[in-house]
Design an enzyme around this catalytic site. Structure first.
Site, PDB file in Angstrom:
ATOM      1  N   THR A  17      39.512  22.606  55.527  1.00  0.00           N
ATOM      2  CA  THR A  17      39.033  23.822  54.862  1.00  0.00           C
ATOM      3  C   THR A  17      38.274  24.686  55.871  1.00  0.00           C
ATOM      4  O   THR A  17      37.866  25.795  55.554  1.00  0.00           O
ATOM      5  CB  THR A  17      38.059  23.449  53.714  1.00  0.00           C
TER       6      THR A  17
ATOM      7  N   ASP B 224      42.900  14.134  56.054  1.00  0.00           N
ATOM      8  CA  ASP B 224      42.264  15.212  55.306  1.00  0.00           C
ATOM      9  C   ASP B 224      40.896  15.489  55.935  1.00  0.00           C
ATOM     10  O   ASP B 224      40.339  14.615  56.601  1.00  0.00           O
ATOM     11  CB  ASP B 224      42.097  14.764  53.846  1.00  0.00           C
TER      12      ASP B 224
ATOM     13  N   LYS C  50      47.106  21.046  49.867  1.00  0.00           N
ATOM     14  CA  LYS C  50      47.385  20.590  51.232  1.00  0.00           C
ATOM     15  C   LYS C  50      47.920  19.143  51.214  1.00  0.00           C
ATOM     16  O   LYS C  50      48.920  18.836  51.860  1.00  0.00           O
ATOM     17  CB  LYS C  50      46.115  20.697  52.099  1.00  0.00           C
ATOM     18  N   THR C  51      47.249  18.283  50.459  1.00  0.00           N
ATOM     19  CA  THR C  51      47.688  16.885  50.381  1.00  0.00           C
ATOM     20  C   THR C  51      49.061  16.794  49.721  1.00  0.00           C
ATOM     21  O   THR C  51      49.935  16.040  50.171  1.00  0.00           O
ATOM     22  CB  THR C  51      46.662  16.052  49.582  1.00  0.00           C
TER      23      THR C  51
ATOM     24  N   ARG D  19      44.249  22.774  41.486  1.00  0.00           N
ATOM     25  CA  ARG D  19      43.468  21.579  41.149  1.00  0.00           C
ATOM     26  C   ARG D  19      42.506  21.890  40.002  1.00  0.00           C
ATOM     27  O   ARG D  19      42.316  21.082  39.096  1.00  0.00           O
ATOM     28  CB  ARG D  19      42.690  21.075  42.366  1.00  0.00           C
TER      29      ARG D  19
END
Ligand code: ADE
Length: 339
Positions: free
Chosen positions: A162, A113, A68-69, A221
């Site tokens: 999330t 975030d 997402k980032t 990740r």
């Protein structure tokens, strides 16, 4: 001349954070997977650029570690604008968001975030900011309170979460574009690991790529983190190549099985099986039994266990499946069929 997969200069000390930044794709064409979201975003960006309008506010949701980032950085770069990064937990007061917003330049992006963790005061400050690029500052208290309106630069909010279900409807509806990131496929995971291994100069064979992809919980990740640990292992043991045998040995040492399950995953499943006769078990009861936060179980562990088909959620609680029992080597129970 730069190659199609551009190779960033790796920092000399190669510390973890710098490595993570170096592995991050910086353009849409370097970003593997999430094809539908990428296509939609390209259209959104292309149309806004043609019209010379600021981009609509964007909400990106989905399990953690899926990018997402990274997408937020790519959007800002494709748009040729600056980006300021913060998180729902870092913004405590209305003034915190106020000072960030007034410090932006026209056309800049603000990335928040974990936006589901914003408190009400900050969230409500964002409403007029998102809608009219306007900051309402309340001066004084009670009946003598006055609202001072400050014009803000035309910015775009990119918010990530999330836990989309925790967002209030009025907030959610202020995002003109909403995208859900999905777990990556096995093939996409292999390509992501192949790309990262190349950037890190780690020779890795096809079988090791398969093993690592399978242990990475469909999550880039995690793949990149495991790749770095496997690289350490190969280096210390003087293996020139990350082979299947090296990958298996290193993962076993990390306590990670071939499906990427860690000790906490196994504890969650075996607790439901053994303490709660397979379920349904309430989230809080499971959390108390294994000494873990319920939020962590829900956000970090459960999405992957559900994706594997090892855990189901029912109105009355969590249940373990026969597939999970087989994987853990637990006896499967035959439930009476209701006629
Ligand atoms: N590294 C992390 N996520 C990635 C992605 N989606 N594509 C390429 N590299 C990545």
């Amino acid at each position: 001349m730069s190659s199609p997969t551009h190779k960033p200069d790796l920092p000399k000390d190669q510390d973890e954070k710098a490595l993570d930044m170096a592995l991050r794709p910086v353009r849409f064409d370097e970003y593997i997977g999430q094809e539908q979201t990428k296509k939609n975003l390209s259209i959104l960006v292309g149309a806004a650029r043609k019209r010379k309008d600021p981009l609509e506010h964007i909400l990106i949701h989905g399990p953690s570690g899926l990018g997402k980032t990274t997408l937020a950085y790519i959007i800002a770069k494709e748009f040729g604008a600056g980006i300021r990064i913060t998180s729902g937990t870092a913004l405590e007061k209305a003034g915190d968001i106020g000072s960030i917003l007034t410090g932006l330049n026209d056309g800049d992006f603000l990335f928040i975030d974990e936006v589901h963790r914003l408190n009400k005061a900050v969230e409500e400050t964002l409403y007029p900011a998102m809608e009219n690029y306007q900051l309402d500052i309340i001066i004084g208290k009670g009946t003598s309170a006055k609202t001072l309106q400050v014009a803000l630069p035309r910015f775009t909010l990119i918010a990530a979460t999330t836990r989309i279900s925790l967002l209030a409807n009025p907030f959610r509806s202020r995002f003109g574009a909403q995208y859900k990131l999905e777990f990556y496929t096995h093939g996409e995971m292999k390509e992501i690991i192949r790309r990262s291994a190349k950037l890190l100069d780690v020779p890795i064979d096809e079988a090791a790529l398969d093993i690592l992809a399978q242990a990475s919980r469909f999550t880039p990740r995690i793949a990149n983190r495991l790749l770095k640990r496997l690289r350490d292992f190969a280096q210390v043991k003087d293996h020139a190549m990350l082979s299947a045998a090296v990958a298996r040995e290193a993962l076993a040492l990390l306590g990670i099985d071939e499906l990427g399950l860690e000790i906490t995953d196994r504890k969650i499943l075996s607790t439901i099986a053994e303490n709660f006769q397979g379920g349904p078990a309430g989230l809080k009861s499971i959390a108390a039994a294994i000494g873990e936060e319920d939020d962590t179980i829900e956000e970090v562990y459960e999405p992957y266990l559900m994706r594997l088909g090892f855990l189901t959620r029912t109105a009355r609680g969590r249940m373990i499946t026969d597939e999970a029992r087989k994987h853990l080597g637990l006896a499967t129970i035959s439930r009476p069929t209701l006629l």
